[in-house]
Design an enzyme around this catalytic site. Structure first.
Site, PDB file in Angstrom:
ATOM      1  N   LYS A  84       0.838  -1.203   0.000  1.00  0.00           N
ATOM      2  CA  LYS A  84       0.000   0.000   0.000  1.00  0.00           C
ATOM      3  C   LYS A  84       0.876   1.258   0.000  1.00  0.00           C
ATOM      4  O   LYS A  84       0.669   2.166  -0.808  1.00  0.00           O
ATOM      5  CB  LYS A  84      -0.933   0.000   1.220  1.00  0.00           C
ATOM      6  CG  LYS A  84      -1.923   1.153   1.192  1.00  0.00           C
ATOM      7  CD  LYS A  84      -2.674   1.265   2.503  1.00  0.00           C
ATOM      8  CE  LYS A  84      -3.724   0.198   2.678  1.00  0.00           C
ATOM      9  NZ  LYS A  84      -5.006   0.551   2.035  1.00  0.00           N
ATOM     10  N   ARG A 136      -3.320   3.071   8.620  1.00  0.00           N
ATOM     11  CA  ARG A 136      -3.606   1.796   7.944  1.00  0.00           C
ATOM     12  C   ARG A 136      -2.383   0.903   7.867  1.00  0.00           C
ATOM     13  O   ARG A 136      -1.260   1.367   7.745  1.00  0.00           O
ATOM     14  CB  ARG A 136      -4.032   2.033   6.498  1.00  0.00           C
ATOM     15  CG  ARG A 136      -5.321   2.773   6.333  1.00  0.00           C
ATOM     16  CD  ARG A 136      -5.478   3.095   4.860  1.00  0.00           C
ATOM     17  NE  ARG A 136      -6.495   4.069   4.621  1.00  0.00           N
ATOM     18  CZ  ARG A 136      -7.728   3.775   4.232  1.00  0.00           C
ATOM     19  NH1 ARG A 136      -8.089   2.535   4.044  1.00  0.00           N
ATOM     20  NH2 ARG A 136      -8.599   4.728   4.044  1.00  0.00           N
ATOM     21  N   GLY A 149      -7.852  -7.361   4.461  1.00  0.00           N
ATOM     22  CA  GLY A 149      -8.698  -7.283   5.654  1.00  0.00           C
ATOM     23  C   GLY A 149      -8.155  -8.001   6.879  1.00  0.00           C
ATOM     24  O   GLY A 149      -8.820  -8.063   7.906  1.00  0.00           O
ATOM     25  N   MET A 186      -5.439  -7.319   8.705  1.00  0.00           N
ATOM     26  CA  MET A 186      -4.897  -6.450   9.756  1.00  0.00           C
ATOM     27  C   MET A 186      -5.822  -5.253   9.979  1.00  0.00           C
ATOM     28  O   MET A 186      -6.855  -5.141   9.345  1.00  0.00           O
ATOM     29  CB  MET A 186      -3.489  -6.010   9.375  1.00  0.00           C
ATOM     30  CG  MET A 186      -2.505  -7.150   9.456  1.00  0.00           C
ATOM     31  SD  MET A 186      -0.886  -6.680   8.903  1.00  0.00           S
ATOM     32  CE  MET A 186      -1.075  -6.509   7.175  1.00  0.00           C
ATOM     33  N   ARG A 244      -2.724  -1.375  -6.441  1.00  0.00           N
ATOM     34  CA  ARG A 244      -1.862  -2.560  -6.299  1.00  0.00           C
ATOM     35  C   ARG A 244      -2.221  -3.513  -7.423  1.00  0.00           C
ATOM     36  O   ARG A 244      -3.287  -3.368  -8.037  1.00  0.00           O
ATOM     37  CB  ARG A 244      -2.086  -3.231  -4.943  1.00  0.00           C
ATOM     38  CG  ARG A 244      -3.505  -3.680  -4.748  1.00  0.00           C
ATOM     39  CD  ARG A 244      -3.727  -4.224  -3.361  1.00  0.00           C
ATOM     40  NE  ARG A 244      -5.134  -4.585  -3.186  1.00  0.00           N
ATOM     41  CZ  ARG A 244      -5.695  -4.808  -2.016  1.00  0.00           C
ATOM     42  NH1 ARG A 244      -5.014  -4.680  -0.921  1.00  0.00           N
ATOM     43  NH2 ARG A 244      -6.950  -5.150  -1.943  1.00  0.00           N
ATOM     44  N   HIS A 255     -15.217  -8.787   1.084  1.00  0.00           N
ATOM     45  CA  HIS A 255     -14.172  -9.661   1.596  1.00  0.00           C
ATOM     46  C   HIS A 255     -14.300 -11.066   1.032  1.00  0.00           C
ATOM     47  O   HIS A 255     -13.339 -11.677   0.567  1.00  0.00           O
ATOM     48  CB  HIS A 255     -14.258  -9.685   3.127  1.00  0.00           C
ATOM     49  CG  HIS A 255     -13.277 -10.638   3.729  1.00  0.00           C
ATOM     50  ND1 HIS A 255     -13.605 -11.936   4.042  1.00  0.00           N
ATOM     51  CD2 HIS A 255     -11.970 -10.498   4.000  1.00  0.00           C
ATOM     52  CE1 HIS A 255     -12.539 -12.540   4.516  1.00  0.00           C
ATOM     53  NE2 HIS A 255     -11.536 -11.694   4.508  1.00  0.00           N
ATOM     54  N   ARG A 257       7.068 -49.859 -13.008  1.00  0.00           N
ATOM     55  CA  ARG A 257       7.847 -50.280 -11.845  1.00  0.00           C
ATOM     56  C   ARG A 257       7.423 -51.679 -11.411  1.00  0.00           C
ATOM     57  O   ARG A 257       6.227 -51.975 -11.379  1.00  0.00           O
ATOM     58  CB  ARG A 257       7.613 -49.292 -10.704  1.00  0.00           C
ATOM     59  CG  ARG A 257       8.413 -49.609  -9.469  1.00  0.00           C
ATOM     60  CD  ARG A 257       8.213 -48.583  -8.408  1.00  0.00           C
ATOM     61  NE  ARG A 257       6.890 -48.679  -7.801  1.00  0.00           N
ATOM     62  CZ  ARG A 257       6.446 -47.831  -6.885  1.00  0.00           C
ATOM     63  NH1 ARG A 257       7.185 -46.811  -6.513  1.00  0.00           N
ATOM     64  NH2 ARG A 257       5.254 -47.974  -6.370  1.00  0.00           N
ATOM     65  N   SER A 303      15.271 -42.685 -11.371  1.00  0.00           N
ATOM     66  CA  SER A 303      14.087 -41.856 -11.092  1.00  0.00           C
ATOM     67  C   SER A 303      14.012 -41.672  -9.576  1.00  0.00           C
ATOM     68  O   SER A 303      13.942 -42.657  -8.825  1.00  0.00           O
ATOM     69  CB  SER A 303      12.822 -42.530 -11.610  1.00  0.00           C
ATOM     70  OG  SER A 303      11.706 -41.743 -11.266  1.00  0.00           O
ATOM     71  N   ASN A 334       9.335 -39.563  -2.255  1.00  0.00           N
ATOM     72  CA  ASN A 334       8.480 -39.868  -1.102  1.00  0.00           C
ATOM     73  C   ASN A 334       9.287 -40.714  -0.115  1.00  0.00           C
ATOM     74  O   ASN A 334       9.394 -40.393   1.067  1.00  0.00           O
ATOM     75  CB  ASN A 334       7.235 -40.645  -1.530  1.00  0.00           C
ATOM     76  CG  ASN A 334       6.414 -39.900  -2.565  1.00  0.00           C
ATOM     77  OD1 ASN A 334       6.451 -38.677  -2.618  1.00  0.00           O
ATOM     78  ND2 ASN A 334       5.689 -40.622  -3.387  1.00  0.00           N
ATOM     79  N   ASP A 335       9.848 -41.797  -0.635  1.00  0.00           N
ATOM     80  CA  ASP A 335      10.650 -42.655   0.248  1.00  0.00           C
ATOM     81  C   ASP A 335      11.973 -42.003   0.612  1.00  0.00           C
ATOM     82  O   ASP A 335      12.461 -42.167   1.727  1.00  0.00           O
ATOM     83  CB  ASP A 335      10.891 -44.014  -0.413  1.00  0.00           C
ATOM     84  CG  ASP A 335       9.724 -44.955  -0.156  1.00  0.00           C
ATOM     85  OD1 ASP A 335       9.325 -45.066   1.016  1.00  0.00           O
ATOM     86  OD2 ASP A 335       9.196 -45.534  -1.115  1.00  0.00           O
ATOM     87  N   CYS A 377       9.781 -39.064  -9.615  1.00  0.00           N
ATOM     88  CA  CYS A 377       8.384 -39.509  -9.689  1.00  0.00           C
ATOM     89  C   CYS A 377       7.695 -39.456  -8.325  1.00  0.00           C
ATOM     90  O   CYS A 377       6.568 -39.885  -8.186  1.00  0.00           O
ATOM     91  CB  CYS A 377       8.287 -40.887 -10.312  1.00  0.00           C
ATOM     92  SG  CYS A 377       9.124 -42.153  -9.355  1.00  0.00           S
ATOM     93  N   TYR A 403      13.483 -34.812 -16.392  1.00  0.00           N
ATOM     94  CA  TYR A 403      12.021 -34.653 -16.369  1.00  0.00           C
ATOM     95  C   TYR A 403      11.473 -34.749 -14.944  1.00  0.00           C
ATOM     96  O   TYR A 403      12.149 -35.241 -14.033  1.00  0.00           O
ATOM     97  CB  TYR A 403      11.341 -35.696 -17.266  1.00  0.00           C
ATOM     98  CG  TYR A 403      11.449 -37.115 -16.741  1.00  0.00           C
ATOM     99  CD1 TYR A 403      10.537 -37.612 -15.808  1.00  0.00           C
ATOM    100  CD2 TYR A 403      12.478 -37.961 -17.166  1.00  0.00           C
ATOM    101  CE1 TYR A 403      10.649 -38.904 -15.316  1.00  0.00           C
ATOM    102  CE2 TYR A 403      12.597 -39.252 -16.679  1.00  0.00           C
ATOM    103  CZ  TYR A 403      11.679 -39.713 -15.750  1.00  0.00           C
ATOM    104  OH  TYR A 403      11.785 -40.978 -15.244  1.00  0.00           O
TER     105      TYR A 403
HETATM  106  C1  PEP Z   1       8.491 -42.533  -3.970  1.00  0.00           C
HETATM  107  O1  PEP Z   1       8.889 -43.163  -2.995  1.00  0.00           O
HETATM  108  O2  PEP Z   1       8.716 -41.320  -4.134  1.00  0.00           O
HETATM  109  C2  PEP Z   1       7.689 -43.191  -5.006  1.00  0.00           C
HETATM  110  C3  PEP Z   1       7.343 -42.560  -6.092  1.00  0.00           C
HETATM  111  O3  PEP Z   1       7.270 -44.434  -4.743  1.00  0.00           O
HETATM  112  P1  PEP Z   1       6.035 -44.786  -3.792  1.00  0.00           P
HETATM  113  O4  PEP Z   1       5.366 -43.504  -3.437  1.00  0.00           O
HETATM  114  O5  PEP Z   1       5.176 -45.693  -4.556  1.00  0.00           O
HETATM  115  O6  PEP Z   1       6.718 -45.441  -2.646  1.00  0.00           O
HETATM  116 MG    MG Z   2       8.857 -45.341  -3.096  1.00  0.00          MG
END
Ligand code: PEP
Ligand code: MG
Length: 907
Positions: free
Chosen positions: A29, A99, A108, A110, A349, A471, A649, A795, A799-800, A862, A882
Site C-alpha cells: 500500500k 492503515r 482485511g 490487519m 496494487r 471480503h 515399476r 528416477s 516420497n521414500d 516420480c 524430467y
Molecule cells: C516414492 O517413494 O517417491 C515413489 C514414487 O514411490 P512410492 O510412493 O510408490 O513409494
Molecule cells: Mg517409493
C-alpha cells in the site's frame, strides 16, 4: 537514495521519499501511494512508517525507538503545511487514517483506524470546516467505534455474540425508529459518542483518550500489533508469507466520501478480476466511507453507473485507471474517494484474480503488446491453472433444477466454477465437517477475515450481502474458490442455523449448489461436468474454436513448452489416467505403479494367494492368474502413450498392504486356496512386520521371489511385442524400486533382460526398452556411481527418499508435522516441497555420481514433489531431465518448468 536507517517516508504534493520499488520497506500500500504521488496522481498527503519498525515493536515490548516520536511530529507538520490544517486543532483540525500494508496484500487481515484526531473539541472544528454537523458527528461516532475495537480491544466474544458498541448503535436506531444508519440525526450521533465513551469507561475503567497524539500512538501500535493477530497469522500460513516481514503503517490525511451526494467511495479493477475481461470494473457507494464497500455491509453499485451520478469524476477516474495500468503494465486494483466532486486515489496494487482471469489477462496483455511472453508466463501462479481444469455444472441438470423450481436466487458471480455441498453457517463448522469427509458450502450473511480457515475448507462460499469486491469475493478469488456473493434474497439465521428464501427454508446439512460463473444458487445437489479445457482436450465434446478459455490455455501452454527444458511426464496406472495426462501434454509416464492394478476386482484374491503360497509352485500358480490381467493393463497404457516412454515399476509395496485384514476375508481365501482357515491365519500373522515400510518390500520382494519379477517382465514384454506386431512402437522402461546396492539391481536386471530376450524371440519382434532404478534410499544416492553401472536411468522416489533421509514416517508424520511447520522447526512439509538441504543434497550427490559413470544418464523424479511448482524449479536447477506428476498437475508442472527455465536465465 533513502537512508537505510530511516523510519519514516513522506509523500504528498507530487513528491515522495519512496517508490514502487520499495515494497519491502513500505509495504504494498505504501509503495503504491508513493509511486502514485510521484507520477502526479492526486493522493492525500501522508507518511509511511517502515516495516522494519514492526519487528522492532514486537521485540521491544511494544515500544518504539526514541527518534520515531520526533520523526512523526516532523512528518505530520509537513502534512499540516500542505493542507493548511493542524492535528488536534479545535478550529481547523487535520484528521488522519492509520492503515496497515504488508509487502504482500493480506486483504482485511490487519487493522485500520479512520477519522483519527477527533475529540469533543476538534469535532467542532470539523463542523466549521464542512458546515455539516451530521457528517462530523457520524465521523466521530465511527472513529470512537473503530478505535474501541482496534486499539482498545472492545469486541464481540465470538461469532454468535454481538459487538458491544454495535449493539448500542442498533438500540439507538430502534429507539429512534430509524431504518437506515442515515436516518439518525446529528444529535442522535452526538449522543451515541457519549454512550460509547461511557461504555468504554465501564469496561476498561479508564476514559477514551481525547488527546489526538495519544490516539495516534495507540493506533500506530495497534496496527503494528495486528500483524500478529490470529487471522493474519492464519492467512500467512495459508499463503506461505514469512512471519518476519512485518507490516508498514501508513498515516494519511483523511478525505471524505461521506460529505454528501457529490461524494463517493469505491474500488475498481482495470480488468474484470473474475473473468479477466478487458473492461473497467468496479463498485462504488455514494456518500460513504471506504470501509462500507469492503466490509460488505451495503451492496454497492456497479461502477458503470458513476457516470450518471458524477460524470466529470467518472471520466477522470477512467483516465487515472488507464494511466495506472499503463504505468504498472499490470491489472490494477484501486481504491478511490470522491470528496465534494474531487477524485482522490487511496490505493493501487496489482489486482488479485482468479486462475481464469490470470490466464486471460496475461495472454491478452501479450497480444496488446503491453508485456512479453516471458512476463506473461512468470505472472501466473502455476497452481492457479487448477481452476481451469475444475468441473462446471452440467447445463441440462441445471435446467432441470430450474424447471423443478430449485433456483433459489441469484447473487454476484464472484468466483467462477461449480460447487455443491452441504450447508454450514460457521467457519469452524466448515473445518470440522470437512475433517469428517463432508463437502460443504459456507453460507454467511457476509464473511470476515476470521472466516479464512472455514473458507479454505469449503467447496464454495455463498454470502447474502456484499459486492464483487467484498471480503468474501476477494478472498475466494484468491483461493480459487467458487463464490456467489451478495445473494440478497437469502435470509441467513445463524442462531437457528437456517437459510430462508421466501417460503423455502434450508437447514444446516442440506445440499446446496452454487454457480460462481453465473451467480445462481440452487437447492439440492447438481451434477458436474468436466471443465471446458477437458471437454476440448479429453472428451472432445467441445469445439476448440468455441472455447475462449481453452484457446488461451493452449496459447499459454505453447509458450511454456517453447521455453522449458525440463520434460514433464505423469504418474499413471490406468489407461484412462494415461489418456488424461497425454491430453494435458504429458511426454510419457514416469511411474506406473503396477500394484495399483492388483486391487481391482478379483485380482486381489490372486495376489493374496501368491503372497500366502507355501512354495514356488503355489506362487507360480497364482502369478499365472495375474499375468493376463497385467498384460492387458500394460498394453492399454503402452498403446495410449504411443512411442512415448512408459516407466513401469516392478512390485514395490510392503506385502501387508495386500493381506486380508478381516477374518471373513481369511475364510474366503482359505476356501479358494484349499487350505485350513487356521493355517492361513497363522501365515497372515507370521507375515506381519513391525516396520513394513523398511521391511519386505521393493526389490527385496523380487529378490526373494524372482518369479514375481519374471511374471511382471513377461506381462510388459508380451504387451509390447503384441503392439509391435500391430505396427506400433511402444517404449517400456522397466524400473526396479527401493534399490540400495548394485547387486540388487544386477539380479533384477538379469531377470528382466532374460525375459525380454525370450519374449522378443518368441514373438519375432524387437522392442525398444530400457532398465533402470528408483533412487529412494540415502545409500542409493551415496553409491549412485556403482548403481549407474547397471542402470540406464534413475528416477528419484522422493516420497521414500524424504522418509528415509529425514527418518520421518510417511504414514505417521501427519500427527506432528503440522506443528513442526507451525513452530518454524521445519520451513514446510518436506513431503509436499523438497527439503533442499537434506533430500536435495542427496539428490545432487546421486546426479553427480551417476553421470560420472554414464554421462547421458536419464534422470527424473516420480515422487509427489514432481507436481509441486517449487520442487519443479529445484529439479530444473539440479539438472533433471524430467518431472513426473499426477495427470491433473501436468499443465502446472509445464508452467512451473517454464518459469524455472526463465528464472535461471535471469542474471
Ligand atoms: C516414492 O517413494 O517417491 C515413489 C514414487 O514411490 P512410492 O510412493 O510408490 O513409494
Ligand atoms: Mg517409493
Amino acid at each position: 537514495m533513502p537512508n537505510k536507517k530511516r523510519n519514516i517516508y513522506f509523500f504528498g504534493n507530487g513528491k515522495a521519499d519512496g517508490s514502487s520499488r520499495m515494497r519491502d520497506l513500505l509495504g504494498g500500500k505504501g509503495a503504491g501511494l508513493h509511486e502514485m504521488t510521484r507520477i502526479g496522481i492526486p493522493v492525500p498527503p501522508g507518511f509511511t512508517i517502515s516495516t522494519a519498525l514492526c519487528g522492532y515493536y514486537d521485540t521491544h515490548h511494544h515500544r518504539f525507538p526514541k527518534e520515531l516520536q520526533k520523526d512523526v511530529v516532523l512528518a505530520l507538520a509537513r502534512v499540516e503545511k500542505i493542507l493548511d490544517r493542524r492535528f488536534g486543532d479545535a478550529e481547523n483540525p487535520l484528521l488522519v487514517s492509520v492503515r496497515s500494508g504488508a509487502r504482500e496484500s493480506m486483504p482485511g487481515m490487519m487493522d485500520t483506524v479512520l477519522n483519527l484526531g477527533l475529540n469533543d473539541r476538534t469535532v467542532q472544528g470539523l463542523i466549521r470546516q464542512t458546515n455539516n454537523p451530521r457528517f462530523a458527528f457520524d465521523s466521530y461516532r465511527r472513529f470512537v467505534q473503530m478505535y474501541a475495537d482496534v486499539v482498545l480491544g472492545i469486541k464481540s466474544k465470538d461469532q454468535n455474540d454481538a459487538d458491544p458498541l454495535e449493539s448500542i448503535f442498533e438500540h439507538k436506531k430502534h429507539v429512534r425508529g430509524a431504518r437506515f444508519d442515515t436516518d439518525l440525526t446529528a444529535a442522535d450521533l452526538e449522543e451515541l459518542v457519549a454512550e460509547y465513551k461511557a461504555e468504554i469507561k465501564t469496561r476498561l475503567g479508564k476514559a477514551f483518550p481525547e488527546d489526538p497524539s495519544t490516539q495516534l500512538w495507540g493506533a500506530i501500535g495497534a496496527v503494528f500489533g495486528s500483524w500478529n493477530n490470529d487471522r493474519a497469522i492464519a492467512y500467512r500460513e495459508l499463503y506461505q508469507i514469512p512471519h518476519n516481514w512485518g507490516t508498514a503503517v501508513n498515516v494519511q490525511a483523511m478525505v471524505f466520501g461521506n460529505l454528501g451526494d457529490n461524494c463517493a467511495t469505491g474500488v475498481a479493477f482495470t480488468r474484470d478480476p473474475a473473468t479477466g475481461d478487458r473492461r473497467f470494473y468496479g463498485e462504488f457507494l455514494v456518500n460513504a466511507q471506504g470501509e462500507d464497500v469492503v466490509a460488505g455491509t451495503r451492496t454497492p453499485r456497479p461502477l458503470a453507473e458513476l457516470q450518471h451520478v458524477i460524470p466529470r469524476v467518472a471520466k477522470e477516474l477512467q483516465r487515472v485507471c488507464k494511466l495506472l495500468e499503463k504505468h504498472y503494465r499490470e491489472m490494477q486494483d484501486i481504491e478511490f474517494t470522491i470528496e465534494n466532486g474531487k477524485l482522490w486515489m487511496l490505493q493501487t496494487r496489482s489486482g488479485k484474480r482468479t486462475g481464469f482471469a490470470a490466464v486471460r489477462i496475461a495472454v491478452d496483455m501479450v497480444e496488446e503488446r503491453i508485456i512479453s511472453k516471458r512476463e506473461a508466463l512468470l505472472r501466473i501462479e502455476p497452481d492457479q491453472l487448477n481452476q481451469l481444469l475444475r468441473p462446471v455444472f452440467d447445463q441440462s441438470a441445471k435446467e432441470k433444477a430450474q424447471k423443478e423450481g430449485r433456483l433459489l436466487g441469484k447473487g454476484l458471480p464472484a468466483g467462477p466454477g461449480a460447487a455443491t455441498g452441504r450447508i454450514v453457517f460457521l467457519a469452524e463448522d466448515a473445518v470440522d465437517w470437512k475433517k469428517r469427509g463432508e463437502r460443504v458450502v459456507l453460507c454467511r450473511i457476509e464473511t470476515s477475515p476470521d472466516d479464512i480457515r472455514g473458507m479454505d475448507a469449503a467447496q464454495g462460499i455463498l454470502t447474502a450481502r456484499g459486492g464483487m469486491t467484498s471480503h468474501a469475493a476477494l478472498v475466494a478469488r484468491q483461493m480459487g474458490k467458487v463464490c456467489v456473493a451478495g445473494c440478497e434474497v437469502l435470509h441467513v439465521d445463524y442462531a437457528a442455523r437456517t437459510l430462508r428464501v421466501d417460503q423455502a427454508e434450508l437447514k444446516e446439512g442440506e445440499w446446496i449448489s452454487i454457480d460462481g460463473s453465473t451467480g445462481e444458487v440452487y437447492r439440492g445437489e447438481i451434477p458436474t461436468l468436466p471443465s471446458e479445457v477437458l471437454r476440448v482436450l479429453l472428451t472432445r465434446a467441445l469445439d476448440p474454436e468455441k472455447s475462449r478459455i481453452f484457446q488461451q490455455f493452449a496459447k499459454l501452454m505453447k509458450w511454456a513448452d517453447e521455453v522449458r527444458t525440463l520434460g514433464v511426464r505423469t504418474n499413471a496406472d490406468q489407461p484412462d489416467q494415461a489418456a488424461i495426462a497425454k491430453a494435458f501434454g504429458s511426454e510419457g509416464i514416469g511411474l506406473c505403479r503396477t500394484e495399483h492394478m492388483f486391487f481391482q476386482g478379483e485380482r486381489i484374491q490372486a495376489v493374496r494367494e501368491m503372497i500366502l503360497a507355501d512354495d514356488e509352485t503355489g506362487r507360480r500358480r497364482a502369478l499365472a492368474k495375474l499375468l493376463p490381467m497385467q498384460k492387458e493393463d500394460f498394453k492399454g497404457i503402452l498403446e495410449i502413450m504411443g512411442s512415448l516412454p512408459v516407466t513401469i515399476r516392478t512390485l514395490d509395496p510392503p506385502l501387508h498392504e495386500f493381506l486380508p485384514k478381516h477374518d471373513d476375508e481369511i475364510v474366503e481365501l482359505a476356501q479358494v486356496m484349499g487350505v485350513a482357515v487356521e493355517v492361513l491365519r497363522d501365515k497372515v500373522n507370521v507375515l506381519q512386520e513391525f516396520n513394513p515400510m523398511l521391511g519386505h518390500r521393493g526389490c527385496r520382494l523380487g529378490i526373494s521371489f524372482p518369479e514375481i519379477t519374471e511374471m511382471q517382465a513377461q506381462a510388459i514384454f508380451e504387451a509390447a511385442c503384441e503392439l509391435r506386431r500391430e505396427g506400433k512402437n511402444p517404449f517400456p522402461e522397466v524400473m526396479i524400486p527401493l534399490v540400495g546396492s548394485r547387486p540388487e539391481l544386477h539380479e533384477q536386471k538379469a531377470i528382466v533382460e532374460r525375459i525380454a530376450r525370450e519374449t522378443q524371440k518368441s514373438y519375432g519382434v524387437k522392442v525398444r526398452y530400457s532398465i533402470g532404478t528408483m533412487i529412494e534410499l540415502p545409500r542409493a544416492c551415496m553409491v549412485a556411481d556403482e548403481i549407474a553401472e547397471e542402470a540406464e536411468f534413475f528416477s528419484f522416489g522422493t516420497n521414500d527418499l524424504t522418509q528415509t533421509c529425514l527418518g520421518l514416517s510417511r504414514d505417521d508424520a501427519g500427527k506432528f508435522l503440522p506443528s513442526y511447520v507451525l513452530q518454524g522447526i521445519l520451513p514446510e512439509d518436506p513431503f509436499v516441497s523438497i527439503d533442499r538441504d537434506g533430500v536435495g543434497a542427496l539428490m545432487r550427490i546421486a546426479i553427480t555420481k551417476g553421470r560420472k559413470i554414464r554421462k547421458k544418464l536419464e534422470i527424473g523424479i516420480c515422487g509427489e514433489h514432481g507436481g509441486d511448482p517449487r520442487s519443479v524449479a529445484f529439479c530444473h536447477d539440479i539438472g533433471l531431465d524430467y518431472v513426473s506428476c499426477s495427470p491433473y498437475r501436468v499443465p502446472i508442472a509445464r508452467l512451473a518448468a517454464a518459469q524455472a527455465a526463465l528464472r535461471s536465465k535471469t542474471p
